[in-house]
Design a protein around this motif. Structure first.
Motif, short mmCIF file in Angstrom:
data_model
loop_
_atom_site.label_atom_id
_atom_site.label_comp_id
_atom_site.label_asym_id
_atom_site.label_seq_id
_atom_site.Cartn_x
_atom_site.Cartn_y
_atom_site.Cartn_z
N GLN A 64 0.83 -1.20 0.00
CA GLN A 64 0.00 0.00 0.00
C GLN A 64 0.87 1.26 0.00
OE1 GLN A 64 -2.83 0.14 3.17
NE2 GLN A 64 -3.89 1.93 2.38
N LYS A 65 1.91 1.22 0.75
CA LYS A 65 2.85 2.34 0.80
C LYS A 65 3.50 2.57 -0.56
CE LYS A 65 7.06 3.78 3.25
NZ LYS A 65 8.06 3.39 4.28
N ALA A 66 3.69 1.50 -1.31
CA ALA A 66 4.37 1.59 -2.61
C ALA A 66 3.42 1.91 -3.75
CB ALA A 66 5.08 0.28 -2.91
N HIS A 67 2.11 1.94 -3.53
CA HIS A 67 1.11 2.28 -4.55
C HIS A 67 1.08 1.23 -5.67
CE1 HIS A 67 0.64 6.10 -2.54
NE2 HIS A 67 1.94 6.35 -2.69
N LEU A 68 0.28 0.20 -5.47
CA LEU A 68 0.22 -0.94 -6.37
C LEU A 68 -0.91 -0.79 -7.39
CD1 LEU A 68 0.81 -3.90 -7.23
CD2 LEU A 68 -0.69 -4.62 -5.36
N TRP A 69 -0.59 -1.12 -8.66
CA TRP A 69 -1.59 -1.23 -9.72
C TRP A 69 -1.38 -2.57 -10.42
CZ3 TRP A 69 -0.74 -2.02 -14.96
CH2 TRP A 69 -1.89 -1.95 -15.79
N ILE A 70 -2.48 -3.32 -10.64
CA ILE A 70 -2.42 -4.59 -11.35
C ILE A 70 -3.30 -4.49 -12.59
CG2 ILE A 70 -2.96 -7.06 -11.24
CD1 ILE A 70 -2.31 -7.01 -8.30
N ALA A 71 -2.82 -4.99 -13.71
CA ALA A 71 -3.57 -4.96 -14.96
C ALA A 71 -4.92 -5.65 -14.78
CB ALA A 71 -2.78 -5.66 -16.06
N PRO A 72 -5.97 -5.10 -15.36
CA PRO A 72 -7.31 -5.69 -15.20
C PRO A 72 -7.37 -7.16 -15.55
CG PRO A 72 -7.45 -3.54 -16.27
CD PRO A 72 -5.99 -3.88 -16.19
N GLU A 73 -6.57 -7.58 -16.54
CA GLU A 73 -6.58 -8.99 -16.96
C GLU A 73 -6.19 -9.93 -15.82
OE1 GLU A 73 -5.49 -6.58 -20.64
OE2 GLU A 73 -5.19 -6.50 -18.47
N LEU A 74 -5.41 -9.44 -14.86
CA LEU A 74 -4.92 -10.27 -13.77
C LEU A 74 -5.45 -9.86 -12.41
CD1 LEU A 74 -1.17 -10.65 -14.81
CD2 LEU A 74 -2.97 -12.37 -14.97
N ALA A 75 -6.16 -8.75 -12.35
CA ALA A 75 -6.60 -8.23 -11.05
C ALA A 75 -7.52 -9.21 -10.33
CB ALA A 75 -7.30 -6.89 -11.23
N GLU A 76 -8.44 -9.84 -11.06
CA GLU A 76 -9.37 -10.78 -10.43
C GLU A 76 -8.63 -12.00 -9.91
OE1 GLU A 76 -13.35 -13.43 -11.49
OE2 GLU A 76 -12.68 -11.85 -12.86
N GLN A 77 -7.65 -12.50 -10.69
CA GLN A 77 -6.86 -13.64 -10.23
C GLN A 77 -6.10 -13.31 -8.96
OE1 GLN A 77 -4.27 -15.19 -13.24
NE2 GLN A 77 -5.82 -15.15 -14.84
N ALA A 78 -5.52 -12.10 -8.92
CA ALA A 78 -4.75 -11.69 -7.75
C ALA A 78 -5.64 -11.59 -6.53
CB ALA A 78 -4.06 -10.36 -8.01
N GLN A 79 -6.85 -11.05 -6.70
CA GLN A 79 -7.77 -10.92 -5.57
C GLN A 79 -8.21 -12.29 -5.07
OE1 GLN A 79 -8.67 -8.21 -3.93
NE2 GLN A 79 -9.93 -9.41 -2.52
N THR A 80 -8.51 -13.20 -5.99
CA THR A 80 -8.91 -14.55 -5.59
C THR A 80 -7.80 -15.25 -4.85
OG1 THR A 80 -10.40 -14.72 -7.49
CG2 THR A 80 -9.73 -16.77 -6.44
N SER A 81 -6.58 -15.08 -5.33
CA SER A 81 -5.43 -15.70 -4.68
C SER A 81 -5.25 -15.18 -3.27
CB SER A 81 -4.15 -15.44 -5.48
OG SER A 81 -3.03 -15.97 -4.84
N GLU A 82 -5.42 -13.86 -3.07
CA GLU A 82 -5.28 -13.28 -1.73
C GLU A 82 -6.35 -13.81 -0.79
OE1 GLU A 82 -5.25 -9.08 -1.84
OE2 GLU A 82 -3.35 -8.92 -2.92
N GLU A 83 -7.59 -13.95 -1.30
CA GLU A 83 -8.67 -14.44 -0.46
C GLU A 83 -8.43 -15.90 -0.07
OE1 GLU A 83 -12.06 -13.78 -2.88
OE2 GLU A 83 -12.19 -11.63 -2.44
N GLN A 84 -7.98 -16.71 -1.03
CA GLN A 84 -7.69 -18.12 -0.73
C GLN A 84 -6.57 -18.24 0.27
OE1 GLN A 84 -6.94 -19.70 -4.64
NE2 GLN A 84 -9.08 -20.17 -5.03
N HIS A 85 -5.56 -17.39 0.14
CA HIS A 85 -4.44 -17.44 1.07
C HIS A 85 -4.89 -17.05 2.46
CE1 HIS A 85 -0.12 -17.48 1.95
NE2 HIS A 85 -0.41 -16.53 2.83
N ALA A 86 -5.75 -16.03 2.54
CA ALA A 86 -6.24 -15.59 3.85
C ALA A 86 -7.06 -16.69 4.52
CB ALA A 86 -7.10 -14.34 3.69
N GLU A 87 -7.88 -17.41 3.74
CA GLU A 87 -8.66 -18.51 4.29
C GLU A 87 -7.75 -19.61 4.78
OE1 GLU A 87 -11.31 -19.71 1.26
OE2 GLU A 87 -12.56 -17.89 1.33
N HIS A 88 -6.67 -19.89 4.02
CA HIS A 88 -5.73 -20.94 4.41
C HIS A 88 -5.05 -20.57 5.74
CE1 HIS A 88 -2.73 -24.08 4.06
NE2 HIS A 88 -1.78 -23.17 4.26
N GLU A 89 -4.68 -19.29 5.89
CA GLU A 89 -4.02 -18.86 7.12
C GLU A 89 -4.94 -19.03 8.32
OE1 GLU A 89 -0.95 -17.93 7.67
OE2 GLU A 89 -0.38 -18.22 5.59
#
Length: 328
Positions: free
Chosen positions: A302-327
């Motif tokens: 967040q401090k570094a100001h992140l932008w992800i291409a729309p083509e991959l943004a949904e994949q990245a969000q899903t991956s973060e949610e799955q990782h959070a559930e795993h933790e």
């Protein structure tokens, strides 16, 4: 800081597997990550992460046809490294040019020729400078993870309590053992015969000449302490009965054929906290860091100001949610 030899050996093995499968090559019919990738897949501040960067990371990671989750995971590593770079001075982390070049040469050596190596890079739109960056990123991420782990310090009371709670998992019969790993029984018999026919030849010599395990070969075959039940019945039968200091007959395991040299055998009844203190502290550090890890990285990104291409943004969000559930 020294380069992790295990890192480069694993990367080389993954590269060869990818080359053999023809994955992520120019003209492949399946789009990488399941979607057409733009030239820039993400930005972290002013730093752009290119399509070539992501494809190279996927190949070094041993990806065949990359899954959505696999692409998201590799993109996350690139993002984390880019977010970390402005903070290197604060965390006193650095990787020297010589360390990176050593790792590059090990990757280059995994190819049958310089031409094959250049073709590998070209097929992904990459070059040597990008390979250096990707390798340096990997070393930096390992370094920051280790630094954060070691930042946790515990008092004796907490260490005693943790050991008491996990005694059943930690305290088992164990051996300190070295091995030579070979692919076939014939290779193992040949190495054993050589050791018996040439008494002056040490076990370390056998490891250096014959072992196909690159990681333990760098440690003269040292497996460290091995608990009963962690490496299979065949291994246990030999490791817990062979004479101390003598090279065993070949043992067939899931890895291949192993020659074992048991240095110390320690029954569970003789073990105390002092025998496991380093491991206990490490486990406690890993557990504490696991709780804080994702939040720490999210703050840095967040401090570094992140932008992800729309083509991959949904994949990245899903991956973060799955990782959070795993933790959880």
């Amino acid at each position: 800081m020294t380069v992790s030899r295990g890192f480069t050996a694993a990367a080389a093995a993954c590269i060869l597997a990818v080359l053999a499968s023809g994955a992520i090559a120019a003209g492949a019919t399946t789009p990488p990550c399941g979607v057409p990738l733009p030239d820039v897949v993400a930005k972290v501040g002013d730093h752009a992460i290119s399509r070539a960067d992501l494809l190279l990371r996927l190949s070094l990671g041993g990806a065949g046809t990359p899954s959505h989750s696999g692409c998201a995971a590799m993109l996350e590593k690139a993002v984390r490294a880019a977010a970390l770079r402005p903070e290197l001075a604060e965390y006193r982390i650095e990787v020297s040019a010589s360390e990176v070049e050593d790792a590059v040469e090990k990757v280059r050596a995994s190819f049958p020729s310089d031409g094959a190596f250049r073709d590998f890079l070209a097929a992904r739109g990459a070059d040597l400078s990008l390979l250096r960056l990707v390798i340096e990123d990997g070393l930096l991420l390992k370094k920051i993870e280790e630094r954060q782990l070691r930042s946790w310090v515990f008092g004796d009371d907490l260490i005693d309590e943790y050991f008491d709670q996990h005694r059943g998992e930690l305290v088992k019969d164990r051996v300190r053992v070295r091995h030579v790993l070979l692919k076939t029984q014939e290779d193992a018999e040949r190495a054993l015969a050589e050791s018996r026919g040439e008494p002056h030849r040490s076990f370390r010599d056998l490891v250096s000449i014959y072992s196909v395990d690159p990681e333990t070969r760098e440690r003269d075959g040292d497996l460290g302490w091995v608990r009963r039940g962690t490496r299979g019945d065949a291994f246990d039968r030999t490791a817990f009965s062979a004479p101390i200091g003598a090279i065993s007959s070949p043992v067939k395991t899931s890895l291949g054929y192993e020659l074992l040299l048991v240095e110390v055998r320690q029954p569970a009844a003789e073990q105390t906290l002092d025998d496991h203190r380093d491991e206990v502290v490490r486990l406690m550090q890993e557990e504490e860091w696991a709780v804080q890890r994702e939040e720490w990285w999210d703050d840095l990104k967040q401090k570094a100001h992140l932008w992800i291409a729309p083509e991959l943004a949904e994949q990245a969000q899903t991956s973060e949610e799955q990782h959070a559930e795993h933790e959880l």
